[in-house]
Design an enzyme around this catalytic site. Sequence first.
Site, PDB file in Angstrom:
ATOM      1  N   SER A 136      46.692  50.070 -21.674  1.00 28.12           N
ATOM      2  CA  SER A 136      47.598  50.854 -20.842  1.00 28.12           C
ATOM      3  C   SER A 136      47.438  52.330 -21.232  1.00 28.12           C
ATOM      4  O   SER A 136      47.416  52.659 -22.421  1.00 28.12           O
ATOM      5  CB  SER A 136      49.033  50.386 -21.096  1.00 28.12           C
ATOM      6  OG  SER A 136      49.932  51.208 -20.392  1.00 28.12           O
ATOM      7  N   GLY A 137      47.272  53.183 -20.251  1.00 28.84           N
ATOM      8  CA  GLY A 137      47.099  54.608 -20.537  1.00 28.84           C
ATOM      9  C   GLY A 137      45.663  55.003 -20.838  1.00 28.84           C
ATOM     10  O   GLY A 137      45.379  56.173 -21.124  1.00 28.84           O
ATOM     11  N   GLY A 177      41.018  47.863 -19.820  1.00 25.76           N
ATOM     12  CA  GLY A 177      41.302  48.798 -20.923  1.00 25.76           C
ATOM     13  C   GLY A 177      42.799  48.855 -21.170  1.00 25.76           C
ATOM     14  O   GLY A 177      43.595  48.374 -20.348  1.00 25.76           O
ATOM     15  N   SER A 220      43.868  43.418 -18.288  1.00 24.93           N
ATOM     16  CA  SER A 220      43.083  42.187 -18.510  1.00 24.93           C
ATOM     17  C   SER A 220      42.565  42.114 -19.957  1.00 24.93           C
ATOM     18  O   SER A 220      41.362  42.271 -20.193  1.00 24.93           O
ATOM     19  CB  SER A 220      41.952  42.050 -17.493  1.00 24.93           C
ATOM     20  OG  SER A 220      41.324  43.253 -17.160  1.00 24.93           O
ATOM     21  N   GLY A 254      43.249  55.120 -18.743  1.00 23.04           N
ATOM     22  CA  GLY A 254      42.724  55.957 -17.657  1.00 23.04           C
ATOM     23  C   GLY A 254      42.218  55.182 -16.455  1.00 23.04           C
ATOM     24  O   GLY A 254      41.593  55.758 -15.564  1.00 23.04           O
TER      25      GLY A 254
HETATM   26  P1  ADP Z   1      46.008  53.192 -17.049  1.00 20.02           P
HETATM   27  O1  ADP Z   1      45.877  53.016 -15.552  1.00 20.02           O
HETATM   28  O2  ADP Z   1      44.787  52.751 -17.792  1.00 20.02           O
HETATM   29  O3  ADP Z   1      47.267  52.591 -17.592  1.00 20.02           O
HETATM   30  P2  ADP Z   1      46.527  55.951 -16.371  1.00 20.02           P
HETATM   31  O4  ADP Z   1      45.395  56.314 -15.485  1.00 20.02           O
HETATM   32  O5  ADP Z   1      47.839  55.610 -15.720  1.00 20.02           O
HETATM   33  O6  ADP Z   1      46.085  54.763 -17.339  1.00 20.02           O
HETATM   34  O7  ADP Z   1      46.799  57.130 -17.395  1.00 20.02           O
HETATM   35  C1  ADP Z   1      45.769  57.818 -18.068  1.00 20.02           C
HETATM   36  C2  ADP Z   1      46.260  59.187 -18.507  1.00 20.02           C
HETATM   37  O8  ADP Z   1      45.255  59.811 -19.297  1.00 20.02           O
HETATM   38  C3  ADP Z   1      46.564  60.116 -17.343  1.00 20.02           C
HETATM   39  O9  ADP Z   1      47.696  60.904 -17.651  1.00 20.02           O
HETATM   40  C4  ADP Z   1      45.299  60.991 -17.281  1.00 20.02           C
HETATM   41  O10 ADP Z   1      45.553  62.263 -16.748  1.00 20.02           O
HETATM   42  C5  ADP Z   1      44.939  61.099 -18.762  1.00 20.02           C
HETATM   43  N1  ADP Z   1      43.508  61.355 -19.011  1.00 20.02           N
HETATM   44  C6  ADP Z   1      43.022  62.325 -19.818  1.00 20.02           C
HETATM   45  N2  ADP Z   1      41.681  62.340 -19.821  1.00 20.02           N
HETATM   46  C7  ADP Z   1      41.289  61.342 -18.989  1.00 20.02           C
HETATM   47  C8  ADP Z   1      40.004  60.864 -18.578  1.00 20.02           C
HETATM   48  N3  ADP Z   1      38.861  61.418 -19.011  1.00 20.02           N
HETATM   49  N4  ADP Z   1      39.953  59.813 -17.729  1.00 20.02           N
HETATM   50  C9  ADP Z   1      41.107  59.241 -17.289  1.00 20.02           C
HETATM   51  N5  ADP Z   1      42.353  59.651 -17.638  1.00 20.02           N
HETATM   52  C10 ADP Z   1      42.444  60.696 -18.490  1.00 20.02           C
END
Ligand code: ADP
Length: 198
Positions: A35-36, A33, A107, A38
């Site tokens: 970046s950001g 997924g 990915s 989750g």
């Molecule tokens: P990634 O690893 O995909 O780059 P992160 O996990 O670092 O993303 O960041 C996701 C952000 O979104 C975090 O700040 C998290 O608290 C927020 N967020 C809000 N709702 C959700 C959810 N349902 N699941 C995962 N993250 C969430």
Amino acid sequence: MSNNIHTTFHQLLKREDKEHFLKQKACVVWLTGLSGSGKTTIAVELERKLLEAKYFSVVLDGDNIRHGINNNLGFSEADRQENIRRIAEIAKLFLNTGIITICCFVSPTKAIRQQARNIIGDKDFIEVFVDTPLEECEKRDVKGLYKKARAGEIKDFTGINQRFEIPENPNLIIQTSNKSVQVCTTELLKYLLNKIKI
Ligand code: ADP
């Protein structure tokens, strides 16, 4: 050179022996997924919940891997491929040790995910699409990377100037936009329990 390599896989204890010891079946949970979206947040919570339920897992996360074993790789096409090749090989080592291996990597292309699937093996590869719209990821901008990409400070940033190819047939899709981390992680845990129970 390869003539001089003699593997000893056949002499070692089998994956099943280790799974038996750990009282679980191993698999690789591949979170893909933007970046950001989750991936890391869900992986961290999943690892915690698994341990609570007495399952042993490990999290492999993009930045950690690039900080360590892959710190000699950049973002060229060849380096991205090598990045994933090494990650998938590492995941396979954990898999064959009986450990539930949770991988968090953008990915972005089908080819990259297929490469990982080929190395790990179809039956052990669980593809999970963390489906969060670009607008939401950009609003979260956890690491400030979208802002930098929009300002032209990062080239080839997925979602901005590099396409993310939507997984065609993932095992599971988790939509995070209007759900809590807890709800999302529980969805994933429920799906996994059937696969990891011995
Ligand atoms: P990634 O690893 O995909 O780059 P992160 O996990 O670092 O993303 O960041 C996701 C952000 O979104 C975090 O700040 C998290 O608290 C927020 N967020 C809000 N709702 C959700 C959810 N349902 N699941 C995962 N993250 C969430």
